[in-house]
Design an enzyme around this catalytic site. Structure first.
Site, mmCIF file in Angstrom:
data_model
loop_
_atom_site.group_PDB
_atom_site.id
_atom_site.type_symbol
_atom_site.label_atom_id
_atom_site.label_comp_id
_atom_site.label_asym_id
_atom_site.label_seq_id
_atom_site.Cartn_x
_atom_site.Cartn_y
_atom_site.Cartn_z
ATOM 1 N N HIS A 1 41.953 45.344 43.293
ATOM 2 C CA HIS A 1 42.365 46.663 42.804
ATOM 3 C C HIS A 1 43.255 47.362 43.845
ATOM 4 O O HIS A 1 42.945 48.448 44.343
ATOM 5 C CB HIS A 1 41.148 47.534 42.482
ATOM 6 C CG HIS A 1 41.440 48.578 41.447
ATOM 7 N ND1 HIS A 1 40.575 48.888 40.433
ATOM 8 C CD2 HIS A 1 42.518 49.391 41.265
ATOM 9 C CE1 HIS A 1 41.095 49.841 39.673
ATOM 10 N NE2 HIS A 1 42.288 50.162 40.173
ATOM 11 N N GLU B 1 34.025 45.409 37.256
ATOM 12 C CA GLU B 1 34.417 45.657 38.640
ATOM 13 C C GLU B 1 33.345 46.443 39.403
ATOM 14 O O GLU B 1 32.805 47.403 38.861
ATOM 15 C CB GLU B 1 35.732 46.447 38.615
ATOM 16 C CG GLU B 1 36.443 46.603 39.919
ATOM 17 C CD GLU B 1 37.813 47.243 39.742
ATOM 18 O OE1 GLU B 1 38.176 48.075 40.577
ATOM 19 O OE2 GLU B 1 38.517 46.916 38.762
ATOM 20 N N ARG C 1 43.084 48.654 33.121
ATOM 21 C CA ARG C 1 41.648 48.736 33.348
ATOM 22 C C ARG C 1 41.041 47.416 32.906
ATOM 23 O O ARG C 1 41.489 46.801 31.936
ATOM 24 C CB ARG C 1 41.029 49.894 32.559
ATOM 25 C CG ARG C 1 41.262 51.253 33.197
ATOM 26 C CD ARG C 1 40.458 51.417 34.478
ATOM 27 N NE ARG C 1 40.621 52.732 35.094
ATOM 28 C CZ ARG C 1 41.459 52.990 36.087
ATOM 29 N NH1 ARG C 1 42.243 52.035 36.557
ATOM 30 N NH2 ARG C 1 41.521 54.201 36.613
#
Length: 320
Positions: free
Chosen positions: A287, A269, A240
């Site tokens: 991602h 993000e 993450r």
């Protein structure tokens, strides 16, 4: 008396096989929008649906639950293994069960870690940009020299399913020595040594982060860690974004204190700082960890398994 068909909201467009199965199980509404759900959308969904399939970005915080005693929604079947965007304790306090989709994502995420590892160490993204620019002058013996990964030492931060899958690929595929930092010792079928985070930073040629997101791991990697890494070492994050202090990483890359980085996730993000996009010594992916049709379909099916079990009065197989 016939049981009423549960009404379920699916928060993002899904692979066709997932939608087809969902429509046989539930009274489904598909949210035809890839943006994260807004606060008002989440509150409305809790009031209008029996179950919701949310995913990354749908921030079901304590504030979202606060105006409900017991909402109509009783199940959040998260599409994804990471669920730090859901306040599980608040959900539980309001009678809402939460589940996730582990297992389906393991190999695909490990593969992206290896993709980034090789891309960063061998400077492939930089090389691809050079070819596309039209400025490549041809091969020569000292062109774009990178780091040869075979036989090097990899440090894995977080030795869960994904961390172990990455370590296996590094050891068996590239003959790498494996160090790992983890809260508990792990028994694996290859040589791997548990060390402190500091020792891992100091002795690894490549560092890969594979810990869950959440308050416990936020900014666990910062300037102290980067200052301890070897100056040729590469840093890979497929966990993450907020596990890493992004400003500290940018500083380390700009100063050349580490050899490079490969990122699939970002602290804020989908915002990616220009300071990162301007650097040649960092590889940036959008991602892609689980971005394969088979994998996303499997994730959707697991989420549906969790919903189906819950509404059948059983414990969801992946309750968290």
């Amino acid at each position: 008396m016939t049981r009423k068909t549960p009404r379920v909201l699916i928060a993002r467009p899904m692979p066709p096989a997932v939608m087809a199965r969902a429509e046989t199980l539930f009274d489904v509404e598909n949210r035809d929008n890839n943006a994260p759900m807004s606060g008002s959308e989440m509150r409305s969904a809790l009031a209008l649906y029996d179950g919701i399939m949310p995913t990354l970005g749908d921030r079901f915080t304590a504030d979202i639950f606060a105006e409900f005693g017991r909402p109509r929604c009783k199940m959040l079947a998260n599409f994804g293994v990471g669920y730090n965007h859901i306040d599980v304790a608040a959900a539980r306090d309001h009678g809402v069960t939460v589940s996730n989709t582990p297992g389906a994502v393991t190999d695909a995420t490990a593969d992206i870690a290896m993709t980034l590892l090789l891309m960063s160490a061998r400077r492939t993204a930089e090389g691809e940009r050079l070819v596309r620019s039209g400025n490549w002058a041809g091969w020569h013996p000292t062109q774009m020299l990178g780091l040869h990964v075979s036989g090097k030492t990899v440090g894995i931060i977080g030795m869960g399913r994904i961390g172990q899958a990455i370590a296996q690929r590094c050891h068996f595929g590239f003959g790498m020595q494996v160090l790992y930092a983890n809260r508990s010792h792990k028994e694996v079928d290859f040589p791997a040594r548990q060390v402190s985070l500091t020792d891992l930073a100091e002795h690894s040629d490549i560092v890969v982060v594979a810990v869950p997101g959440g308050a416990e791991t936020r900014h666990m990697i910062g300037s102290t860690f980067f200052n301890t890494m070897q100056d040729h070492a590469h840093f890979i994050n497929i966990a993450r974004g907020d596990v890493v202090d992004e400003a500290a990483l940018i500083d380390a890359l700009q100063a050349g204190r580490i050899g490079g980085a490969g990122l699939d996730v970002y602290e804020f993000e989908p915002e990616v700082p220009q300071a990162l996009t301007r650097l040649d010594n960092v590889t940036l992916l959008p991602h892609l960890g689980t971005a394969a049709l088979e994998v996303r379909t499997a994730m959707g099916m697991l989420a549906l398994d969790n919903l189906q079990a819950f509404f059948d009065g059983e414990t969801p197989p992946n309750a968290v």
